[in-house]
Scaffold this motif. Sequence first.
Motif, PDB file in Angstrom:
ATOM      1  N   ALA A  52       3.137   1.945 -31.626  1.00 15.18           N
ATOM      2  CA  ALA A  52       2.190   1.373 -32.596  1.00 15.18           C
ATOM      3  C   ALA A  52       2.699   1.469 -34.031  1.00 15.18           C
ATOM      4  O   ALA A  52       2.033   1.005 -34.953  1.00 15.18           O
ATOM      5  CB  ALA A  52       0.843   2.092 -32.479  1.00 15.18           C
ATOM      6  N   LEU A  54       3.113   4.288 -35.741  1.00 13.03           N
ATOM      7  CA  LEU A  54       2.280   5.275 -36.442  1.00 13.03           C
ATOM      8  C   LEU A  54       2.960   6.638 -36.605  1.00 13.03           C
ATOM      9  O   LEU A  54       2.292   7.643 -36.769  1.00 13.03           O
ATOM     10  CB  LEU A  54       0.948   5.449 -35.692  1.00 13.03           C
ATOM     11  N   CYS A  60       1.323  13.553 -37.494  1.00 14.44           N
ATOM     12  CA  CYS A  60      -0.126  13.409 -37.289  1.00 14.44           C
ATOM     13  C   CYS A  60      -0.833  14.744 -37.094  1.00 14.44           C
ATOM     14  O   CYS A  60      -1.982  14.914 -37.521  1.00 14.44           O
ATOM     15  CB  CYS A  60      -0.393  12.519 -36.081  1.00 14.44           C
ATOM     16  N   MET A  83      -6.672   6.411 -32.477  1.00 20.49           N
ATOM     17  CA  MET A  83      -5.874   5.843 -33.569  1.00 20.49           C
ATOM     18  C   MET A  83      -5.310   4.478 -33.157  1.00 20.49           C
ATOM     19  O   MET A  83      -5.313   3.539 -33.956  1.00 20.49           O
ATOM     20  CB  MET A  83      -4.721   6.793 -33.935  1.00 20.49           C
ATOM     21  N   LEU A  84      -4.847   4.383 -31.909  1.00 22.89           N
ATOM     22  CA  LEU A  84      -4.310   3.115 -31.415  1.00 22.89           C
ATOM     23  C   LEU A  84      -5.388   2.032 -31.436  1.00 22.89           C
ATOM     24  O   LEU A  84      -5.132   0.905 -31.865  1.00 22.89           O
ATOM     25  CB  LEU A  84      -3.785   3.268 -29.992  1.00 22.89           C
ATOM     26  N   ARG A  85      -6.564   2.388 -30.933  1.00 22.37           N
ATOM     27  CA  ARG A  85      -7.666   1.410 -30.914  1.00 22.37           C
ATOM     28  C   ARG A  85      -7.992   0.933 -32.323  1.00 22.37           C
ATOM     29  O   ARG A  85      -8.250  -0.246 -32.540  1.00 22.37           O
ATOM     30  CB  ARG A  85      -8.907   2.019 -30.257  1.00 22.37           C
ATOM     31  N   ASN A  86      -7.995   1.870 -33.274  1.00 28.65           N
ATOM     32  CA  ASN A  86      -8.277   1.510 -34.660  1.00 28.65           C
ATOM     33  C   ASN A  86      -7.229   0.563 -35.239  1.00 28.65           C
ATOM     34  O   ASN A  86      -7.512  -0.192 -36.171  1.00 28.65           O
ATOM     35  CB  ASN A  86      -8.378   2.759 -35.530  1.00 28.65           C
ATOM     36  N   GLU A  87      -6.013   0.608 -34.683  1.00 25.95           N
ATOM     37  CA  GLU A  87      -4.934  -0.279 -35.124  1.00 25.95           C
ATOM     38  C   GLU A  87      -4.863  -1.557 -34.287  1.00 25.95           C
ATOM     39  O   GLU A  87      -3.981  -2.388 -34.494  1.00 25.95           O
ATOM     40  CB  GLU A  87      -3.587   0.451 -35.056  1.00 25.95           C
ATOM     41  N   GLY A  88      -5.778  -1.675 -33.303  1.00 28.92           N
ATOM     42  CA  GLY A  88      -5.833  -2.894 -32.505  1.00 28.92           C
ATOM     43  C   GLY A  88      -5.001  -2.887 -31.239  1.00 28.92           C
ATOM     44  O   GLY A  88      -4.650  -3.947 -30.725  1.00 28.92           O
ATOM     45  N   PHE A  89      -4.673  -1.689 -30.721  1.00 28.88           N
ATOM     46  CA  PHE A  89      -3.855  -1.584 -29.520  1.00 28.88           C
ATOM     47  C   PHE A  89      -4.593  -0.857 -28.405  1.00 28.88           C
ATOM     48  O   PHE A  89      -5.465  -0.025 -28.657  1.00 28.88           O
ATOM     49  CB  PHE A  89      -2.555  -0.810 -29.798  1.00 28.88           C
ATOM     50  N   GLU A 156      -2.112  -5.709 -27.519  1.00 26.86           N
ATOM     51  CA  GLU A 156      -3.068  -5.903 -28.593  1.00 26.86           C
ATOM     52  C   GLU A 156      -4.453  -6.172 -28.010  1.00 26.86           C
ATOM     53  O   GLU A 156      -4.578  -6.889 -27.026  1.00 26.86           O
ATOM     54  CB  GLU A 156      -2.638  -7.062 -29.492  1.00 26.86           C
ATOM     55  N   LYS A 159      -9.214 -10.024 -30.337  1.00 32.37           N
ATOM     56  CA  LYS A 159      -9.915  -9.996 -31.631  1.00 32.37           C
ATOM     57  C   LYS A 159     -11.040 -10.997 -31.647  1.00 32.37           C
ATOM     58  O   LYS A 159     -11.110 -11.929 -30.977  1.00 32.37           O
ATOM     59  CB  LYS A 159      -8.943 -10.268 -32.760  1.00 32.37           C
TER      60      LYS A 159
END
Length: 159
Positions: A52, A54, A60, A83-89, A156, A159
């Motif tokens: 991702a 990150l 982290c 964190m991944l979900r928040n970044e769209g993954f 991804e 959206k």
Amino acid sequence: MRIGHGYDVHRLVNGRKLILGGVEVPYQLGLLGHSDADVLTHAIMDALLGGAGLGDIGACFPDSDPAYKGISSLLLLERVTEMLRNEGFTVGNVDATVLAQQPKLAPYISEMKKALARAMGVNVQRVNVKATTEEGMGFTGGGEGMAAHAVVLLTELEK
């Protein structure tokens, strides 16, 4: 889709529980680290974070922060997944290998897969865990420590 690779290593010592993939494995030695030192889960987290873009678990969840002393790596994996979900993954799949001369891990792999899948919120069929020895060579083969590699596919979110 994005691909991530993770690697981690920890020394084996007396006086610690051996935790791999969130599962306590009966053994006379455990892995040394700031958290529970779950080398398998750490490799998976690094693969997820890398895929991702990150960073890594050290950035982290720094070992200088007392909040992470003795913490369950599965809890950290849940945070990484968030964190991944928040970044769209979302996690497509995970393939990981533990390198350890002893103990034999085959009896615990199914339980590890279930624990890891739960922490990532995915079907257990998306998680593969393997174990191998190094035929007595190197630090893992000599029983000084354990290592793990992980490769992940991220997709991804719609959206």
